[in-house]
Design a protein around this motif. Structure first.
Motif, mmCIF file in Angstrom:
data_model
loop_
_atom_site.group_PDB
_atom_site.id
_atom_site.type_symbol
_atom_site.label_atom_id
_atom_site.label_comp_id
_atom_site.label_asym_id
_atom_site.label_seq_id
_atom_site.Cartn_x
_atom_site.Cartn_y
_atom_site.Cartn_z
ATOM 1 N N ASP A 1 1.152 2.569 -7.752
ATOM 2 C CA ASP A 1 -0.257 2.853 -7.984
ATOM 3 C C ASP A 1 -0.921 1.654 -8.658
ATOM 4 O O ASP A 1 -0.459 1.168 -9.688
ATOM 5 C CB ASP A 1 -0.378 4.092 -8.882
ATOM 6 N N GLY A 2 -1.991 1.169 -8.064
ATOM 7 C CA GLY A 2 -2.707 0.024 -8.616
ATOM 8 C C GLY A 2 -2.353 -1.297 -7.979
ATOM 9 O O GLY A 2 -3.043 -2.299 -8.197
ATOM 10 N N ASP A 3 -1.272 -1.346 -7.196
ATOM 11 C CA ASP A 3 -0.923 -2.597 -6.514
ATOM 12 C C ASP A 3 -1.980 -2.980 -5.490
ATOM 13 O O ASP A 3 -2.214 -4.171 -5.238
ATOM 14 C CB ASP A 3 0.437 -2.466 -5.817
ATOM 15 N N TYR A 4 -2.606 -1.991 -4.880
ATOM 16 C CA TYR A 4 -3.608 -2.209 -3.833
ATOM 17 C C TYR A 4 -4.772 -1.256 -4.048
ATOM 18 O O TYR A 4 -4.639 -0.221 -4.702
ATOM 19 C CB TYR A 4 -2.990 -1.979 -2.440
ATOM 20 N N ASP A 5 -5.917 -1.583 -3.476
ATOM 21 C CA ASP A 5 -7.066 -0.681 -3.535
ATOM 22 C C ASP A 5 -6.801 0.588 -2.727
ATOM 23 O O ASP A 5 -7.184 1.683 -3.136
ATOM 24 C CB ASP A 5 -8.321 -1.371 -2.989
ATOM 25 N N GLN A 6 -6.182 0.401 -1.549
ATOM 26 C CA GLN A 6 -5.895 1.548 -0.688
ATOM 27 C C GLN A 6 -4.513 1.400 -0.069
ATOM 28 O O GLN A 6 -4.064 0.287 0.214
ATOM 29 C CB GLN A 6 -6.946 1.672 0.423
ATOM 30 N N LEU A 7 -3.851 2.535 0.163
ATOM 31 C CA LEU A 7 -2.584 2.594 0.881
ATOM 32 C C LEU A 7 -2.788 3.460 2.111
ATOM 33 O O LEU A 7 -3.150 4.632 1.994
ATOM 34 C CB LEU A 7 -1.486 3.196 -0.004
ATOM 35 N N TRP A 8 -2.573 2.887 3.291
ATOM 36 C CA TRP A 8 -2.718 3.624 4.548
ATOM 37 C C TRP A 8 -1.330 3.921 5.094
ATOM 38 O O TRP A 8 -0.523 3.007 5.299
ATOM 39 C CB TRP A 8 -3.523 2.811 5.567
ATOM 40 N N VAL A 9 -1.039 5.183 5.337
ATOM 41 C CA VAL A 9 0.263 5.644 5.809
ATOM 42 C C VAL A 9 0.099 6.202 7.216
ATOM 43 O O VAL A 9 -0.832 6.959 7.493
ATOM 44 C CB VAL A 9 0.831 6.735 4.873
ATOM 45 N N SER A 10 1.022 5.835 8.104
ATOM 46 C CA SER A 10 0.991 6.339 9.476
ATOM 47 C C SER A 10 2.340 6.934 9.829
ATOM 48 O O SER A 10 3.380 6.442 9.379
ATOM 49 C CB SER A 10 0.654 5.203 10.454
ATOM 50 N N ALA A 11 2.331 7.995 10.637
ATOM 51 C CA ALA A 11 3.594 8.631 11.008
ATOM 52 C C ALA A 11 3.427 9.422 12.293
ATOM 53 O O ALA A 11 2.325 9.848 12.656
ATOM 54 C CB ALA A 11 4.077 9.560 9.904
ATOM 55 N N THR A 12 4.555 9.629 12.963
ATOM 56 C CA THR A 12 4.623 10.581 14.067
ATOM 57 C C THR A 12 5.114 11.920 13.508
ATOM 58 O O THR A 12 5.619 11.999 12.380
ATOM 59 C CB THR A 12 5.580 10.094 15.156
ATOM 60 N N SER A 13 4.991 12.972 14.285
ATOM 61 C CA SER A 13 5.340 14.307 13.789
ATOM 62 C C SER A 13 6.791 14.430 13.317
ATOM 63 O O SER A 13 7.043 15.084 12.302
ATOM 64 C CB SER A 13 5.038 15.354 14.874
ATOM 65 N N PRO A 14 7.795 13.830 13.992
ATOM 66 C CA PRO A 14 9.165 13.941 13.478
ATOM 67 C C PRO A 14 9.358 13.289 12.113
ATOM 68 O O PRO A 14 10.375 13.536 11.460
ATOM 69 C CB PRO A 14 9.999 13.226 14.550
ATOM 70 N N GLN A 15 8.407 12.483 11.680
ATOM 71 C CA GLN A 15 8.514 11.820 10.378
ATOM 72 C C GLN A 15 7.820 12.607 9.260
ATOM 73 O O GLN A 15 7.719 12.115 8.130
ATOM 74 C CB GLN A 15 7.905 10.413 10.464
ATOM 75 N N ASN A 16 7.384 13.828 9.535
ATOM 76 C CA ASN A 16 6.605 14.566 8.551
ATOM 77 C C ASN A 16 7.390 14.866 7.273
ATOM 78 O O ASN A 16 6.803 14.981 6.193
ATOM 79 C CB ASN A 16 6.067 15.867 9.153
#
Length: 243
Positions: A35-50
């Motif tokens: 937390d705080g390393d970046y302004d925003q963290l964008w996470v992407s995944a497919t359904s098997p990675q839920n």
């Protein structure tokens, strides 16, 4: 660490074109930023990675300095199920149009927790697409062999979106949710720019993920010309009724 996540790298190219500095983390080999390393963290995944998404959600739910965004195939295919995760913004739809990227950045910075955004598919040719950022491809390794059994380091590429077919297993195409049955093409010059960068980064082979690559014959022949110019061997999965 075989197939790079090109969807995220398409996003990175648009973010950097708008003046944002980007880093990339593959969480099967890299640690999650703090937390705080970046302004925003964008996470992407497919359904098997839920399941893994749920683990990330637990780690970021109390963050106060870095805003979090969850997108990709999983929320696009099933946005309701993804509401269980603790992110500031959940995006379900085509995200890398420059206007959409700008909207995500602005919305994520100020929105209420668990906000949602469902950007529509941008109609027409993909003339606005920027080639994906590939400077992180050192993490990924796979090879294709030529007719003499020589191995060539390979990478992946897309050149189109959408499919007129109706494969039962696929979330694109006539029966799918992701993209649609309408085929949209990247301009050949953008494909050629991708292939040039692939060669410059030391790859000798390319795996196309367009299952309908030869539908437009003239365009396909133009792409084959670039492959020949750069001396690339190539591979593409195809429906047999498209060959």
């Amino acid at each position: 660490m075989v197939m790079p996540p090109l969807g995220l790298w398409y996003l990175a190219s648009q973010l950097e074109a708008q003046g944002h500095a980007c880093d990339f983390f593959a969480l099967d080999v890299d640690p999650l930023p703090a937390d705080g390393d970046y302004d925003q963290l964008w996470v992407s995944a497919t359904s098997p990675q839920n399941y893994a998404v749920g683990q990330i959600s637990e780690q970021v739910k109390d963050w106060t300095r870095t805003r979090t965004v969850f997108g990709g195939a999983a929320p696009w295919a099933n946005p309701e199920r993804c509401q269980q995760f603790d992110f500031d913004l959940i995006v379900s739809g085509e995200s890398d149009h420059p206007d959409t990227v700008r909207q995500i950045v602005e919305m994520a910075q100020t929105c209420e927790r668990h906000s949602t955004l469902a950007p529509a598919i941008t109609p027409g040719p993909l003339a606005w697409v920027l080639p994906p950022v590939r400077r992180w491809d050192e993490k990924y390794h796979f090879y294709l062999t030529d007719r003499e059994d020589n191995k060539h380091r390979a990478t992946t590429t897309f050149t189109s979106r959408g499919c007129p077919m109706a494969c039962a297993f696929c979330e694109s195409g006539t029966n799918g949710i992701i993209w649609s049955s309408v085929v949209r093409y990247e301009p050949v010059k953008i494909v050629a720019a991708q292939l040039r960068e692939i060669v410059e980064r030391g790859h000798g082979a390319v795996q196309f993920y367009d299952d309908i690559l030869p539908l437009n014959k003239l365009r396909t022949l133009a792409i084959m010309g670039s492959l020949k110019e750069y001396d690339l061997i190539w591979r593409c999965f195809l429906r047999t009724d498209v060959i």
